[in-house]
Design a protein around this motif. Structure first.
Motif, short mmCIF file in Angstrom:
data_model
loop_
_atom_site.label_atom_id
_atom_site.label_comp_id
_atom_site.label_asym_id
_atom_site.label_seq_id
_atom_site.Cartn_x
_atom_site.Cartn_y
_atom_site.Cartn_z
N GLU A 71 0.82 -1.21 0.00
CA GLU A 71 0.00 0.00 0.00
C GLU A 71 0.86 1.27 0.00
O GLU A 71 0.31 2.37 0.00
N THR A 72 2.15 1.11 0.01
CA THR A 72 3.12 2.22 0.15
C THR A 72 2.67 3.19 1.24
O THR A 72 2.60 4.41 1.04
N SER A 73 2.35 2.62 2.40
CA SER A 73 1.86 3.44 3.50
C SER A 73 2.70 3.23 4.76
O SER A 73 3.36 2.19 4.93
N PHE A 74 2.64 4.21 5.62
CA PHE A 74 3.36 4.16 6.90
C PHE A 74 2.56 5.02 7.87
O PHE A 74 3.00 6.07 8.32
N HIS A 75 1.37 4.55 8.20
CA HIS A 75 0.46 5.31 9.06
C HIS A 75 0.89 5.25 10.52
O HIS A 75 1.32 4.20 11.00
#
Lengths: 114, 110
Positions: A71-75
């Motif tokens: 998801e190319t995420s880093f929440h």
């Protein structure tokens, strides 16, 4: 080239409720990812970092973040907000280590109400 | 001991003046940076030095000149200050992963 998108410029929560600050990144290489916090008129403090080890990263003050490559995420999350968490939060990406530059997102202001 | 220290913390000066901001780190890091934070809190890299050598110069006007006399110091000199130079300037150092930032220098040009 690397870039970071912080999806919310402001997030408002009540004290004791969960916090979610969203970050998506773009990087040509395996990224290193960071969250920094800046309290009013203060410097930048590292909350946590991801550098290709465990994908769930725990930081200071109860914060944690999960690296999701698909998801190319880093929440950034925290189970229960405290009044002292009110600050500006920056998601940061770097293409590697050493002298590579750190690229900042535009920041998310977290507001915590009693 | 402060890991990355900047002086001065506040700087108010008139347009056209020349000023310097000093930065020192006692972490033994090889890499140092200058970042500019504008009024909307956006942080943008200006310069990066590695072992006293300039690595990154992000299209900063040549009125800005960094100087690194040794690995522990990276100073920023600004000539002919303009109103648009008003911002908070952060120095940082880095060895492998995260960067350590100074407390910032708030520059106000009047």
């Amino acid at each position: 080239a690397q870039s970071v998108t912080q999806l919310d410029s402001h997030v408002s929560v009540s004290e004791g409720t969960p916090v979610l600050l969203r970050c998506n990144y773009s990087s040509s290489y395996s990224p290193s990812l960071f969250w920094y916090v800046q309290h009013p008129n203060k410097g930048l403090q590292l909350l946590l970092k991801y550098t290709s080890a465990a994908t769930l990263v725990k930081g200071i003050n109860g914060f944690e973040a999960e690296f999701k490559k698909s998801e190319t995420s880093f929440h950034l999350t925290k189970p229960s907000a405290h009044m002292s968490d009110a600050a500006e939060y920056f998601c940061v990406v770097s293409s590697g280590t050493g002298f590579q530059k750190l690229v900042f997102g535009t920041g998310t202001r977290l507001l915590v109400s009693p | 001991d402060t890991a990355v220290s900047q002086t001065p913390k506040y700087l108010v000066t008139q347009m056209g003046n020349d000023k310097s901001i000093k930065c020192e780190q006692n972490l033994g890091h090889d890499t140092m940076y200058w970042y500019k934070q504008d009024s909307k809190k956006f942080l943008k890299i200006m310069f990066s030095y590695n072992n006293k050598e300039l690595i990154i110069n992000e299209t900063v006007p040549n009125r800005f000149s960094p100087k690194s006399p040794d690995k522990a110091h990276l100073n920023l000199h600004i000539n002919s200050l303009e109103l648009g130079d008003s911002a908070v300037y952060f120095c940082a150092s880095r060895q492998n992963t995260e960067a350590f930032f100074g407390q910032g220098t708030r520059l106000t040009v009047v």
